[in-house]
Design a protein around this motif. Structure first.
Motif: not given
Lengths: 598, 341
Positions: A422-433, A464-474, A578-583
């Protein structure tokens, strides 16, 4: 990184050299960032700079939390009250004209203070528009930024670093190393006189630019600063023109510490032709066709790069045009802010309320003729008629409104068990958030855990530029040190809270812990510790949301959520929305309304 | 004031230079935002433009520098006298006012004149930065670090073209129409969407990647620092040429035709990209018209749209801040769809 001890004497020699060059041209080189803890090495170096600068050159120390009034200049309160008309006061930056300012604890310098400094460095003047004053005073000075940071992430604001020619690191220099030939003030004085006449050849400029490119230095200020340093070096050696050795020295002192990549000696291994790859190749072609002078410059820079650094850089090679540690704007900026000024009201400066001097004077102004004549009538002797009569009812205090900021701390499980599914999905959720956080102007921080450690990938930021970059490199893979991660999240939340912001933790994990706090791999102990950590989280009062990333909802994750009193949300199907809404719901529930601060 | 680096001597950065020229030709464009890497000459370009602009005519003794010819939108000082007599005027440089970080609200909007109040007990208004920027440019370096309450204030004034001061028993309103120019580094924080929308054009600057350009940048900068006056003298001809082009373009601007077909193209592009509101289309057409005027073309055509569309629309896309394809790429894609590759 700590350069090896053998290199220490050379380090000190370079530092001494940098001090001399700074003294020759403090304005052109713009200054030094000096990384060292307080100690004999730093003290010695500062004494040296003082001794080398001309007697008349001012050296001013700027404390960390300097107010704008003192930094730039403003209304001189005492003089204003005495004279009965506004009297301006000069700021430190104007006082330091022709000399050097020393920034204490520059690694904690507020972004806003740094911006004021860089504006003055760039334009050669200080512009003041405050307290009813409009002043424009030319000033040129050098900066010595004392950097006491211990980790890579703690460093002076990038905007400032970019403008300072020398980046020195004295943390590895011991007292016994402090021995190097030092030039005298007379030498420096002679060099200063010669400086303006030193000429630099076209090929020297080309060599520095090529070397900067090959070392992956994006900012064009670097070769410019190197050129000025080369000039100063030539002046110091009593040469009329910049020689090869001056260029080499400039490359070593200015370019080497900024290198973000190694000049690749061989072509990179053949891969599918992607844009970044092609870029590499064109660099290489440049390197191949270098003429000897460029090679000398490049070699000099390369020789000064400690080997440990290079290994790190090669790992981080993909992201080299931007400095990963650039700007912690969000964090620092907010620590300095006391909320948003919400007007001025009548009142007394008590209980933490701050007197707004200018507004107070304005309130008192219309009454002056009346009060003066009244005072003259009462008093036996004439008082000086220019004094400003301020009465109690004139007092004005500034009100601030402080809206509590929310900082969402994402704790992402990047261990093997999650990575698989699920890492890719988790990343997707974090990006939405993250997109959501952008809308609400929240800050985000990113913690990832895998193997044995939890790593703070991103300190709280609004970028967000930085947030996204560090997430992509995870990267994913490895064991699950869940307890360590929860403790790290609690610590971070604590730091966030101390800044006056509201932390919300969002954990994305499958809840299976298999690495204990001490690094052991007994599953039972690891699970027990994770639960204990979860209870600690609850005790700290942190609002949390646990997103179960396992393919099927698991009791382990649910139990963990219960222990930390977190909202539990299984993510059985790929539905990041759905995750985004929950957060959002969780964060909104904790968000306090605007709190007026008296 | 110290000699500034000549505008025409700036190497590369064509998009930024074009956007600034467009703003100089047609101030109604609504301002320019320059976002990009450190050390790419953002502030240099803006300060250079200030020196480039042709002088303008302003009423003598008017604290706001009102236009002598116009009748509408005058300040309180000029309004009463205007009907009776033609005012005396003189040539003044176009104001390019720096809004320094750390400026206080009273200096930005203007406030009670402290000196006159304290020494003479008079209630007088001391105009602030907004008054000084009237008919000129207001430049904010590091615009993303500007404090929120100042941003609010600017938004209001930039939208209405009028500064209303109600404080300390003063009640003053004066015209404040200026072109907002902002620069900053996106890594240091995002800009508030409302403020973003106020800028007509948004430009991205990058450090030049090729070595020859970089060498040229360093070389020219070095020559300038060694001898600012001499360097400025050497570029004087170029500067004058450019200044004449601006003046000529301003004259031509009202005559440039915007055919209905061009309007339709602009609308197509904006619909295709899904920009919010009509401001995008308006800016696009205006910017294209300014480019046509600069290039001495009679009519706005596709070629002009192509040149200005990225700057005019980039910051107006409904934004998913995490979309991998940057806004620039999306605009380029949209251009290719409407105008062909």
């Amino acid at each position: 990184m700590t350069p090896s001890a053998a290199a220490a004497p050379a380090l000190w020699e370079d530092a001494v050299l940098a001090a001399s060059l700074l003294a020759v041209d403090p304005l052109g080189t713009a200054g030094v960032s000096l990384r060292a803890c307080p100690g004999p090495a730093r003290d010695r170096w500062l004494t040296l700079v003082r001794a080398l600068l001309p007697e008349s050159a001012p050296v001013r120390r700027i404390p960390l939390h300097i107010g704008d009034g003192r930094l730039l200049g403003g209304l001189d309160l005492a003089a204003t009250l005495r004279a009965g008309r506004p009297v301006a006061e000069r700021g430190i930056l104007v006082d330091a004209d022709g000399g050097v300012v020393v920034l204490a604890m520059a690694e904690r310098l507020a972004q806003s203070t740094a911006a004021r400094l860089t504006a003055a460095l760039d334009t050669g003047e200080v512009v003041v528009e405050r307290d009813g004053l409009a002043l424009r005073t030319p000033t040129r000075f050098g900066v010595v930024a004392l950097d006491e940071g211990l980790t890579e992430d703690e460093k002076p604001p990038a905007a400032l670093l970019d403008r300072l020619a020398f980046h020195l690191d004295l943390s590895a220099v011991a007292v016994r190393d402090l021995d190097a030939p030092v030039s005298s003030r007379a030498d420096i004085g002679a060099a200063r006189d010669r400086l303006a006449a030193v000429v630099a050849g076209e090929d020297g400029v080309a060599a520095l630019c090529t070397a900067a490119m090959a070392l992956g230095i994006a900012s064009i200020r670097a070769p410019m600063l190197a050129l000025r340093v080369a000039r100063a070096a030539a002046a110091l050696e009593a040469r009329g023109a910049v020689a090869e050795s001056d260029l080499a020295l400039a490359a070593r002192l200015v370019l080497a510490p900024r290198a973000t990549q190694l000049p690749a000696p061989e072509p990179p291994e053949p891969e599918a032709p992607e844009p970044p790859d092609q870029e590499d190749r064109s660099d290489d072609e440049g390197a191949d066709q270098q003429d000897p002078l460029e090679e000398v410059v490049l070699d000099a820079a390369q020789a000064a790069i400690p080997p440990g650094l290079l290994a790190q850089l090669q790992l981080a090679g993909r992201d080299r045009t931007r400095n990963a540690a650039a700007g912690r704007a969000g964090a620092v900026q907010h620590a300095m802010r006391r909320g948003r000024p919400a007007g001025v009201r009548r009142g007394e400066p008590r209980a933490g309320a701050r007197l707004n001097v200018v507004e107070t004077l304005r309130a008192a102004a219309p009454w002056q003729p009346l009060r003066r004549s009244a005072a003259r009538g009462e008093a036996a002797q004439d008082r000086p008629s220019t004094r400003v009569e301020v009465h109690r009812e004139d007092f004005r205090v500034t009100r601030y409104r402080h809206r509590s900021q929310t900082t969402s701390i994402f704790v992402v499980d990047a261990s093997g068990s999650t990575a698989l599914h699920r890492l890719a999905e988790a990343k997707g959720a974090v990006e939405l958030l993250l997109a959501d956080c952008y809308v609400r102007r929240d800050q985000v921080a990113l913690l990832a855990f895998r193997g044995r450690t939890a790593e703070l990938l991103l300190p709280p930021t609004r970028s967000l530029v930085r947030a996204k970059r560090s997430l992509a490199g995870l990267p994913g893979g490895g064991a699950t040190p869940l307890a360590t991660a929860i403790h790290a999240a609690v610590d971070l939340a604590d730091a966030v809270r101390r800044r006056g912001e509201t932390p919300v933790a969002v954990l994305l994990t499958d809840g299976t812990a298999n690495v204990a706090l001490d690094g052991g791999t007994q599953r039972a102990q690891a699970e027990e510790e994770a639960l204990a950590a979860a209870r600690a989280l609850r005790a700290s009062g942190l609002t949390a949301l646990l997103i179960d990333t396992s393919p099927r909802p698991r009791p382990a994750a649910h139990k963990l959520a219960m222990e930390m009193d977190a909202v539990y949300l299984p993510l059985p199907h790929a539905d990041p929305a759905a995750v985004s809404d929950a957060v959002r719901a969780t964060a909104d529930a904790t968000r306090p309304a605007a709190v007026p601060v008296p | 004031m110290a000699t500034v680096f000549p505008f025409s001597a700036i190497v590369g950065q064509d998009e930024m230079k074009l956007a600034l020229l467009i703003a100089a030709v047609d101030p109604t464009i609504g301002g320019v935002l320059v976002f990009g890497d450190r050390g790419t000459g953002k502030s240099t370009a803006v300060r250079a433009m200030a020196a480039l602009l042709p002088r303008m005519r302003a009423v003598v003794h008017c604290p706001y520098g009102c236009e002598p010819e116009s009748v509408a939108g005058l300040c309180g000082v000029c309004q009463p006298t205007r009907k009776s007599e033609a005012p005396k005027s003189r040539l003044v440089p176009v104001p390019v006012v720096d809004l320094p970080l750390g400026a206080t609200e009273d200096r930005v909007v203007g406030a009670l004149d402290l000196e006159r109040a304290l020494t003479r007990g008079e209630k007088a208004f001391e105009p602030g930065l907004l008054a000084r920027a009237h008919r000129g440019f207001l430049y904010i370096d590091e615009v993303n670090l500007l404090e929120d309450h100042l941003v609010d204030l600017l938004l209001d004034v930039a939208a209405s073209g009028e500064n209303v001061v109600e404080r300390e028993g003063l009640s003053v309103r004066h015209p404040a129409r200026f072109v907002l120019i902002g620069s900053g580094n996106p890594e240091e924080g995002e800009l508030r969407p409302q403020l973003l929308d106020r800028f007509g054009m948004s430009v991205e600057v990058k450090t030049p990647e090729d070595i020859a350009t970089r060498i040229e940048v360093v070389r020219r900068r070095d020559a300038f620092e060694g001898d600012p006056e001499g360097f400025a003298e050497a570029w004087k001809k170029e500067e004058q040429k450019l200044r004449r082009r601006i003046v000529a373009a301003r004259k031509r601007l009202p005559a440039v035709a915007v055919p209905d077909s061009a309007m339709e193209r602009a609308a197509q592009l904006c619909i295709g990209l899904g920009t919010d509101g009509l401001r995008g289309e308006l800016t696009l057409v205006r910017a294209a018209r300014a480019v046509a005027a600069i290039d001495n073309h009679k009519e706005v055509g596709d070629a002009h749209f192509r040149r200005v569309a990225p700057s005019a629309l980039r910051h107006r896309l409904r934004r998913n801040p995490l979309d991998d394809a940057g806004s620039t790429v999306r605009v380029e894609r949209g251009i290719a769809e409407v105008f062909g590759p």
